[in-house]
Design a protein around this motif. Structure first.
Motif, mmCIF file in Angstrom:
data_model
loop_
_atom_site.group_PDB
_atom_site.id
_atom_site.type_symbol
_atom_site.label_atom_id
_atom_site.label_comp_id
_atom_site.label_asym_id
_atom_site.label_seq_id
_atom_site.Cartn_x
_atom_site.Cartn_y
_atom_site.Cartn_z
ATOM 1 N N SER A 160 0.887 -1.312 0.249
ATOM 2 C CA SER A 160 0.109 0.173 0.181
ATOM 3 C C SER A 160 0.943 1.195 -0.054
ATOM 4 O O SER A 160 0.742 2.327 -0.635
ATOM 5 N N SER A 161 2.113 1.335 0.891
ATOM 6 C CA SER A 161 2.747 2.561 0.969
ATOM 7 C C SER A 161 3.553 2.862 -0.381
ATOM 8 O O SER A 161 3.760 3.968 -0.722
ATOM 9 N N LEU A 162 3.883 1.549 -1.187
ATOM 10 C CA LEU A 162 4.680 1.719 -2.386
ATOM 11 C C LEU A 162 3.573 1.795 -3.636
ATOM 12 O O LEU A 162 4.083 1.964 -4.812
ATOM 13 N N GLY A 163 2.531 2.075 -3.398
ATOM 14 C CA GLY A 163 1.476 2.121 -4.431
ATOM 15 C C GLY A 163 1.565 1.036 -5.499
ATOM 16 O O GLY A 163 0.987 1.087 -6.392
ATOM 17 N N TRP A 164 1.699 -0.099 -4.914
ATOM 18 C CA TRP A 164 1.964 -1.363 -5.375
ATOM 19 C C TRP A 164 2.833 -1.459 -7.001
ATOM 20 O O TRP A 164 2.526 -2.184 -7.554
ATOM 21 N N LYS A 165 3.720 -0.447 -6.802
ATOM 22 C CA LYS A 165 4.767 -0.650 -7.717
ATOM 23 C C LYS A 165 5.948 -1.145 -7.438
ATOM 24 O O LYS A 165 6.923 -0.809 -7.040
ATOM 25 N N MET A 166 5.699 -2.795 -7.867
ATOM 26 C CA MET A 166 6.816 -3.470 -7.161
ATOM 27 C C MET A 166 7.641 -4.047 -8.087
ATOM 28 O O MET A 166 8.820 -4.569 -7.954
ATOM 29 N N ARG A 167 7.462 -3.765 -9.542
ATOM 30 C CA ARG A 167 8.360 -4.144 -10.664
ATOM 31 C C ARG A 167 9.320 -3.025 -10.758
ATOM 32 O O ARG A 167 9.536 -2.132 -11.763
ATOM 33 N N ALA A 168 9.996 -2.914 -9.711
ATOM 34 C CA ALA A 168 10.905 -1.480 -9.713
ATOM 35 C C ALA A 168 12.113 -1.746 -10.582
ATOM 36 O O ALA A 168 12.672 -2.859 -10.673
ATOM 37 N N LEU A 169 12.452 -0.702 -10.912
ATOM 38 C CA LEU A 169 13.651 -0.333 -11.724
ATOM 39 C C LEU A 169 14.703 -0.055 -11.065
ATOM 40 O O LEU A 169 14.958 1.025 -10.130
ATOM 41 N N THR A 170 15.819 -0.798 -11.041
ATOM 42 C CA THR A 170 17.111 -0.708 -10.182
ATOM 43 C C THR A 170 18.238 -0.489 -10.847
ATOM 44 O O THR A 170 18.114 -0.753 -12.349
ATOM 45 N N PRO A 171 19.617 -0.216 -10.441
ATOM 46 C CA PRO A 171 20.563 -0.448 -11.277
ATOM 47 C C PRO A 171 20.829 -1.678 -11.968
ATOM 48 O O PRO A 171 21.356 -1.775 -13.238
ATOM 49 N N CYS A 172 20.501 -2.700 -11.439
ATOM 50 C CA CYS A 172 20.646 -3.925 -12.360
ATOM 51 C C CYS A 172 19.686 -4.152 -13.349
ATOM 52 O O CYS A 172 19.787 -4.728 -14.604
ATOM 53 N N SER A 173 18.559 -3.152 -13.860
ATOM 54 C CA SER A 173 17.717 -3.105 -14.798
ATOM 55 C C SER A 173 18.328 -2.508 -15.894
ATOM 56 O O SER A 173 17.770 -2.933 -17.185
ATOM 57 N N PHE A 174 19.333 -1.595 -15.651
ATOM 58 C CA PHE A 174 19.949 -0.959 -16.781
ATOM 59 C C PHE A 174 21.480 -1.493 -17.142
ATOM 60 O O PHE A 174 22.096 -1.051 -18.007
ATOM 61 N N ILE A 175 22.131 -2.358 -16.302
ATOM 62 C CA ILE A 175 23.436 -2.795 -16.222
ATOM 63 C C ILE A 175 23.691 -3.372 -17.833
ATOM 64 O O ILE A 175 24.710 -3.188 -18.608
ATOM 65 N N ASP A 176 22.655 -3.988 -18.463
ATOM 66 C CA ASP A 176 23.089 -4.713 -19.643
ATOM 67 C C ASP A 176 22.923 -3.918 -20.645
ATOM 68 O O ASP A 176 23.819 -3.887 -21.513
ATOM 69 N N TYR A 177 22.227 -2.955 -20.385
ATOM 70 C CA TYR A 177 22.360 -1.895 -21.627
ATOM 71 C C TYR A 177 23.651 -1.108 -21.616
ATOM 72 O O TYR A 177 24.069 -0.956 -22.919
ATOM 73 N N PHE A 178 24.033 -0.688 -20.570
ATOM 74 C CA PHE A 178 25.279 0.274 -20.845
ATOM 75 C C PHE A 178 26.447 -0.900 -20.903
ATOM 76 O O PHE A 178 27.314 -0.384 -21.520
ATOM 77 N N LEU A 179 26.554 -2.192 -20.480
ATOM 78 C CA LEU A 179 27.714 -2.925 -20.830
ATOM 79 C C LEU A 179 27.856 -3.127 -22.327
ATOM 80 O O LEU A 179 28.729 -3.268 -23.138
ATOM 81 N N ALA A 180 26.427 -3.344 -22.852
ATOM 82 C CA ALA A 180 26.463 -3.631 -24.447
ATOM 83 C C ALA A 180 26.763 -2.248 -25.066
ATOM 84 O O ALA A 180 27.407 -2.365 -26.166
ATOM 85 N N LYS A 181 26.482 -0.907 -24.644
ATOM 86 C CA LYS A 181 27.140 0.194 -25.164
ATOM 87 C C LYS A 181 28.450 0.202 -25.142
ATOM 88 O O LYS A 181 29.070 0.660 -26.057
ATOM 89 N N ILE A 182 28.999 -0.034 -23.934
ATOM 90 C CA ILE A 182 30.215 0.400 -23.889
ATOM 91 C C ILE A 182 31.320 -0.875 -24.654
ATOM 92 O O ILE A 182 32.312 -0.402 -25.085
ATOM 93 N N SER A 183 30.778 -2.017 -24.642
ATOM 94 C CA SER A 183 31.482 -3.173 -25.220
ATOM 95 C C SER A 183 31.477 -3.233 -26.599
ATOM 96 O O SER A 183 32.100 -4.135 -27.303
ATOM 97 N N CYS A 184 30.299 -2.505 -27.066
ATOM 98 C CA CYS A 184 29.914 -2.686 -28.696
ATOM 99 C C CYS A 184 29.613 -4.147 -28.787
ATOM 100 O O CYS A 184 29.775 -4.669 -29.987
ATOM 101 N N GLU A 185 28.807 -4.790 -27.719
ATOM 102 C CA GLU A 185 28.577 -6.130 -27.982
ATOM 103 C C GLU A 185 27.082 -6.285 -27.754
ATOM 104 O O GLU A 185 26.455 -5.978 -26.741
#
Length: 272
Positions: free
Chosen positions: A185-210
């Motif tokens: 209730s306190s979090l408004g049922w927003k449980m599929r949260a975006l954390t640093p782990c949600s973005f790490i694959d994107y930036f690794l792919a960007k930086i490694s060009c893989e």
């Protein structure tokens, strides 16, 4: 104003006799559970399947994620209140201590740990616990960990079985469920949260060009993220910013390539 423990009396207190609805708390008189060393999270026992979810996201998906990530952060004044003493920092520290212990015991994946920390910080930023009521801290930790496990893990033990490591307090399932509902209730049922782990694959792919970053590099990145989020200084930054910094720090690249990766991120960032 953060909601106080007293203001939630209708949820936490029984109306007839003013006794707590958590009267089924069992106290272990043997003493406080030992302090656990969580300097590093050992990912060696985590199966490779835990990293299958780390697949590089498309630019369009990342744009949407960047727009939405602010909805999954603690209140803006949370860090100031922690540093200023308005919020008891020991509450967060004690809760994380137990969460790290339980996570290591069950060998859950890294995402459930990231979510547990996210739920804990978001809840503490909007709900004021009374100082000195130690059992509430452990109950909060159990509930955050239980909710995160339900979101990310395939096989989740019963909530009562999550209470590992000779805890000082042992809660019944219905008590943990009440706390879970309060968090939801306190979090408004927003449980599929975006954390640093949600973005790490994107930036690794960007930086490694893989397109598909190496699993060992993902594991190292996740390890660093988990070590970072134990502290409070990271609360100054968005999840995407933490992921970008971690990816850059672990990938040795020429300066011009690092600059390009950062520039690409800020192009995405303009959609905020």
């Amino acid at each position: 104003m953060a909601e106080s423990f007293d203001s939630a009396e209708s949820n936490l207190l029984c109306s007839e006799n003013n006794s707590t609805c958590f009267d089924d708390v069992v106290v272990d008189d043997s003493g406080i559970s030992p302090s656990w060393d969580h300097t590093n999270v050992n990912l060696d026992n985590v199966g490779s399947d835990s990293f299958l979810c780390f697949v590089a996201q498309s630019e369009e998906i990342v744009k949407v994620m960047v727009e939405k990530e602010k909805d999954h952060l603690p209140r803006e004044d949370y860090l100031i209140r922690l540093r200023g003493g308005d919020l008891d920092l020991s509450v967060r520290r004690e809760a994380l201590d137990w969460i790290w212990k339980a996570h290591a015991y069950y060998g859950f994946g890294p995402l459930s740990l990231c979510l547990s920390v996210n739920y804990l910080d978001r809840f503490l930023s909007v709900f004021q616990f009374p100082r000195g009521v130690t059992w509430t801290v452990q109950l909060l930790a159990v509930a955050c960990f239980s909710l995160a496990a339900k979101m990310e893990e395939v096989k989740v033990p019963q909530s009562v079985d999550l209470q590992v490591g000779e805890p000082k307090f042992v809660f019944q399932a219905k008590t943990i469920q009440r706390m879970e509902l309060m968090i939801l209730s306190s979090l408004g049922w927003k449980m599929r949260a975006l954390t640093p782990c949600s973005f790490i694959d994107y930036f690794l792919a960007k930086i490694s060009c893989e397109k598909y970053p190496d699993k060992s590099l993902i594991a190292r990145s996740v390890q660093l993220i988990l070590n970072i989020i134990k502290g409070i200084d990271f609360l100054e930054f968005r999840s995407s910013e933490i992921a970008a910094a971690v990816a850059i720090s672990l990938k040795e690249l020429p300066t011009q390539e690092v600059d390009k990766a950062i520039t690409d991120f800020f192009i995405v960032d303009k959609v905020r």
